[in-house]
Design a protein around this motif. Structure first.
Motif, PDB file in Angstrom:
ATOM      1  N   LYS A  76       0.827  -1.207   0.000  1.00  0.00           N
ATOM      2  CA  LYS A  76       0.000   0.000   0.000  1.00  0.00           C
ATOM      3  C   LYS A  76       0.863   1.260   0.000  1.00  0.00           C
ATOM      4  CE  LYS A  76      -4.060   2.015   2.218  1.00  0.00           C
ATOM      5  NZ  LYS A  76      -5.088   1.833   3.280  1.00  0.00           N
ATOM      6  N   THR A  77       1.943   1.253   0.750  1.00  0.00           N
ATOM      7  CA  THR A  77       2.850   2.401   0.775  1.00  0.00           C
ATOM      8  C   THR A  77       3.464   2.639  -0.591  1.00  0.00           C
ATOM      9  OG1 THR A  77       3.385   2.049   3.111  1.00  0.00           O
ATOM     10  CG2 THR A  77       4.950   3.343   1.821  1.00  0.00           C
ATOM     11  N   LEU A  78       3.887   1.560  -1.243  1.00  0.00           N
ATOM     12  CA  LEU A  78       4.489   1.697  -2.566  1.00  0.00           C
ATOM     13  C   LEU A  78       3.475   2.170  -3.591  1.00  0.00           C
ATOM     14  CD1 LEU A  78       6.844   1.388  -4.493  1.00  0.00           C
ATOM     15  CD2 LEU A  78       6.322  -1.064  -4.655  1.00  0.00           C
ATOM     16  N   MET A  79       2.263   1.647  -3.542  1.00  0.00           N
ATOM     17  CA  MET A  79       1.234   2.084  -4.482  1.00  0.00           C
ATOM     18  C   MET A  79       0.917   3.565  -4.307  1.00  0.00           C
ATOM     19  SD  MET A  79       0.615  -0.520  -6.391  1.00  0.00           S
ATOM     20  CE  MET A  79       2.402  -0.709  -6.167  1.00  0.00           C
ATOM     21  N   THR A  80       0.906   4.021  -3.074  1.00  0.00           N
ATOM     22  CA  THR A  80       0.663   5.441  -2.805  1.00  0.00           C
ATOM     23  C   THR A  80       1.765   6.293  -3.421  1.00  0.00           C
ATOM     24  OG1 THR A  80      -0.473   4.924  -0.727  1.00  0.00           O
ATOM     25  CG2 THR A  80       0.365   7.167  -0.992  1.00  0.00           C
ATOM     26  N   GLU A  81       2.999   5.858  -3.260  1.00  0.00           N
ATOM     27  CA  GLU A  81       4.135   6.621  -3.781  1.00  0.00           C
ATOM     28  C   GLU A  81       4.137   6.639  -5.306  1.00  0.00           C
ATOM     29  OE1 GLU A  81       8.970   6.958  -3.102  1.00  0.00           O
ATOM     30  OE2 GLU A  81       7.952   5.048  -2.678  1.00  0.00           O
ATOM     31  N   LEU A  82       3.913   5.483  -5.917  1.00  0.00           N
ATOM     32  CA  LEU A  82       3.954   5.417  -7.373  1.00  0.00           C
ATOM     33  C   LEU A  82       2.772   6.137  -8.012  1.00  0.00           C
ATOM     34  CD1 LEU A  82       5.146   1.743  -7.990  1.00  0.00           C
ATOM     35  CD2 LEU A  82       6.500   3.842  -8.020  1.00  0.00           C
ATOM     36  N   SER A  83       1.628   6.142  -7.336  1.00  0.00           N
ATOM     37  CA  SER A  83       0.445   6.831  -7.864  1.00  0.00           C
ATOM     38  C   SER A  83       0.665   8.335  -7.999  1.00  0.00           C
ATOM     39  CB  SER A  83      -0.760   6.568  -6.958  1.00  0.00           C
ATOM     40  OG  SER A  83      -1.134   5.216  -6.987  1.00  0.00           O
ATOM     41  N   GLU A  84       1.577   8.854  -7.219  1.00  0.00           N
ATOM     42  CA  GLU A  84       1.894  10.280  -7.288  1.00  0.00           C
ATOM     43  C   GLU A  84       2.799  10.607  -8.468  1.00  0.00           C
ATOM     44  OE1 GLU A  84       3.573  11.097  -3.495  1.00  0.00           O
ATOM     45  OE2 GLU A  84       1.651  10.941  -2.414  1.00  0.00           O
ATOM     46  N   ILE A  85       3.383   9.569  -9.063  1.00  0.00           N
ATOM     47  CA  ILE A  85       4.294   9.768 -10.195  1.00  0.00           C
ATOM     48  C   ILE A  85       3.578   9.616 -11.527  1.00  0.00           C
ATOM     49  CG2 ILE A  85       6.369   8.872 -11.348  1.00  0.00           C
ATOM     50  CD1 ILE A  85       7.312   7.897  -8.604  1.00  0.00           C
ATOM     51  N   ALA A  86       2.758   8.566 -11.642  1.00  0.00           N
ATOM     52  CA  ALA A  86       2.131   8.252 -12.929  1.00  0.00           C
ATOM     53  C   ALA A  86       0.974   7.283 -12.721  1.00  0.00           C
ATOM     54  CB  ALA A  86       3.170   7.618 -13.867  1.00  0.00           C
ATOM     55  N   PRO A  87       0.109   7.148 -13.722  1.00  0.00           N
ATOM     56  CA  PRO A  87      -0.936   6.120 -13.651  1.00  0.00           C
ATOM     57  C   PRO A  87      -0.324   4.739 -13.515  1.00  0.00           C
ATOM     58  CG  PRO A  87      -1.382   7.672 -15.432  1.00  0.00           C
ATOM     59  CD  PRO A  87       0.011   7.964 -14.950  1.00  0.00           C
ATOM     60  N   LEU A  88      -1.084   3.834 -12.900  1.00  0.00           N
ATOM     61  CA  LEU A  88      -0.591   2.494 -12.592  1.00  0.00           C
ATOM     62  C   LEU A  88      -1.496   1.406 -13.156  1.00  0.00           C
ATOM     63  CD1 LEU A  88       0.346   2.756  -8.793  1.00  0.00           C
ATOM     64  CD2 LEU A  88       1.881   1.920 -10.563  1.00  0.00           C
ATOM     65  N   LEU A  89      -0.882   0.296 -13.553  1.00  0.00           N
ATOM     66  CA  LEU A  89      -1.578  -0.954 -13.803  1.00  0.00           C
ATOM     67  C   LEU A  89      -0.831  -2.016 -13.012  1.00  0.00           C
ATOM     68  CD1 LEU A  89      -3.538  -2.918 -15.168  1.00  0.00           C
ATOM     69  CD2 LEU A  89      -2.019  -2.947 -17.158  1.00  0.00           C
ATOM     70  N   VAL A  90      -1.528  -2.775 -12.183  1.00  0.00           N
ATOM     71  CA  VAL A  90      -0.887  -3.747 -11.288  1.00  0.00           C
ATOM     72  C   VAL A  90      -1.386  -5.148 -11.596  1.00  0.00           C
ATOM     73  CG1 VAL A  90      -0.572  -4.429  -8.866  1.00  0.00           C
ATOM     74  CG2 VAL A  90      -0.674  -1.997  -9.481  1.00  0.00           C
ATOM     75  N   PHE A  91      -0.486  -6.124 -11.552  1.00  0.00           N
ATOM     76  CA  PHE A  91      -0.966  -7.503 -11.567  1.00  0.00           C
ATOM     77  C   PHE A  91      -0.301  -8.305 -10.467  1.00  0.00           C
ATOM     78  CE2 PHE A  91       2.238  -7.634 -15.069  1.00  0.00           C
ATOM     79  CZ  PHE A  91       3.065  -8.663 -14.635  1.00  0.00           C
ATOM     80  N   GLY A  92      -1.024  -9.324 -10.021  1.00  0.00           N
ATOM     81  CA  GLY A  92      -0.617 -10.090  -8.857  1.00  0.00           C
ATOM     82  C   GLY A  92       0.345 -11.210  -9.168  1.00  0.00           C
ATOM     83  N   PRO A  93       0.716 -11.999  -8.143  1.00  0.00           N
ATOM     84  CA  PRO A  93       1.672 -13.096  -8.303  1.00  0.00           C
ATOM     85  C   PRO A  93       1.181 -14.132  -9.305  1.00  0.00           C
ATOM     86  CG  PRO A  93       1.117 -12.741  -5.974  1.00  0.00           C
ATOM     87  CD  PRO A  93       0.199 -11.898  -6.766  1.00  0.00           C
ATOM     88  N   THR A  94       2.124 -14.734  -9.986  1.00  0.00           N
ATOM     89  CA  THR A  94       1.802 -15.785 -10.945  1.00  0.00           C
ATOM     90  C   THR A  94       1.782 -17.147 -10.239  1.00  0.00           C
ATOM     91  OG1 THR A  94       4.156 -15.902 -11.525  1.00  0.00           O
ATOM     92  CG2 THR A  94       2.746 -14.530 -12.904  1.00  0.00           C
ATOM     93  N   PRO A  95       1.089 -18.136 -10.794  1.00  0.00           N
ATOM     94  CA  PRO A  95       1.048 -19.466 -10.168  1.00  0.00           C
ATOM     95  C   PRO A  95       2.391 -20.175 -10.279  1.00  0.00           C
ATOM     96  CG  PRO A  95      -0.074 -19.502 -12.284  1.00  0.00           C
ATOM     97  CD  PRO A  95       0.252 -18.066 -12.006  1.00  0.00           C
ATOM     98  N   VAL A  96       2.560 -21.227  -9.482  1.00  0.00           N
ATOM     99  CA  VAL A  96       3.773 -22.033  -9.503  1.00  0.00           C
ATOM    100  C   VAL A  96       3.412 -23.497  -9.719  1.00  0.00           C
ATOM    101  CG1 VAL A  96       5.008 -20.448  -7.971  1.00  0.00           C
ATOM    102  CG2 VAL A  96       3.743 -22.380  -6.985  1.00  0.00           C
ATOM    103  N   ASP A  97       4.413 -24.281 -10.071  1.00  0.00           N
ATOM    104  CA  ASP A  97       4.267 -25.731 -10.135  1.00  0.00           C
ATOM    105  C   ASP A  97       4.910 -26.273  -8.859  1.00  0.00           C
ATOM    106  OD1 ASP A  97       4.472 -28.466 -10.546  1.00  0.00           O
ATOM    107  OD2 ASP A  97       5.040 -28.300 -12.651  1.00  0.00           O
TER     108      ASP A  97
END
Length: 216
Positions: free
Chosen positions: A106-127
């Motif tokens: 959340k802290t990082l998203m707040t900081e980056l949102s002040e710089i530019a628009p964001l698109l985020v994706f979550g962790p990928t699956p594993v085997d």
């Protein structure tokens, strides 16, 4: 030309892709076919947690951006969810406690949102059958569980929703991708091969969130 910074760890870096393109390079090629070219910066660094990415993310993006239409694609990665041996007797503990990981996110998203628009994706699956994974960065064995990655992705999604940041549930999307899962089995179980990264690029390209940002 629009500039896009791709932030993350080894999955964003493209570890395991025999063509050395990773998702960002493959996405750039896909968009070039549609005449929607952009300058891409792959800022993935293998092995890094959210805290470590936070130490460099803002400055690296600011150094590359020139226009208000430039934007950031951020992959949350899996490293915070890695299970490592700790204590005596040894127990498998998460590399970053869940609450701390979400606060760091959340802290990082707040900081980056002040710089530019964001698109985020979550962790990928594993085997899981191929794990644990030996990290050449730390010389430690990391284990990962899809159940933890999926629940973590859900928490990331909820935070993004509250912050009005577009989010792609990459764990869910890639779990249904034969190419990505086959690539995991052919590689180390944590990183897919080129066909897996191609699947990732196609998922991002088809996202209305990506289309909105790239066409702005």
């Amino acid at each position: 030309m629009k500039r896009v910074c791709f932030l993350g760890a080894s999955v964003m870096e493209g570890m395991g892709d025999e063509a050395r393109l990773g998702m960002p390079g493959r996405l750039a090629l896909l968009e070039a076919e549609t005449k929607q070219s952009f300058i891409h910066y792959n800022l993935g660094v293998r092995g890094q947690t959210l805290r470590e990415i936070s130490e460099r993310a803002a400055s690296e993006c600011r150094a590359r951006f020139q226009d208000a239409k430039d934007f950031i694609v951020f992959a949350t990665g899996s490293n915070d969810f890695a299970l490592i041996e700790s204590g005596i007797p040894k127990k498998h503990m998460p590399r970053t406690p869940r609450r701390r990981a979400m606060n760091n996110f959340k802290t990082l998203m707040t900081e980056l949102s002040e710089i530019a628009p964001l698109l985020v994706f979550g962790p990928t699956p594993v085997d899981e059958s191929k794990l644990p994974f030996l990290s050449t960065v730390s010389n430690m064995h990391f284990d990962f569980k899809n159940e933890e990655l999926a629940s973590g992705s859900t928490e990331y999604s909820a935070i993004c929703q509250d912050m009005n940041i577009p989010f792609i549930n990459m764990h869910e999307a890639l779990s249904a991708s034969d190419d990505f899962m086959a690539g995991l089995a052919e590689n180390d179980g944590l990183h897919s091969t080129g066909k897996g990264y191609q699947a990732m690029a196609e998922i991002v390209q088809s996202s209305p969130h990506w289309q909105s940002l790239i066409q702005a």
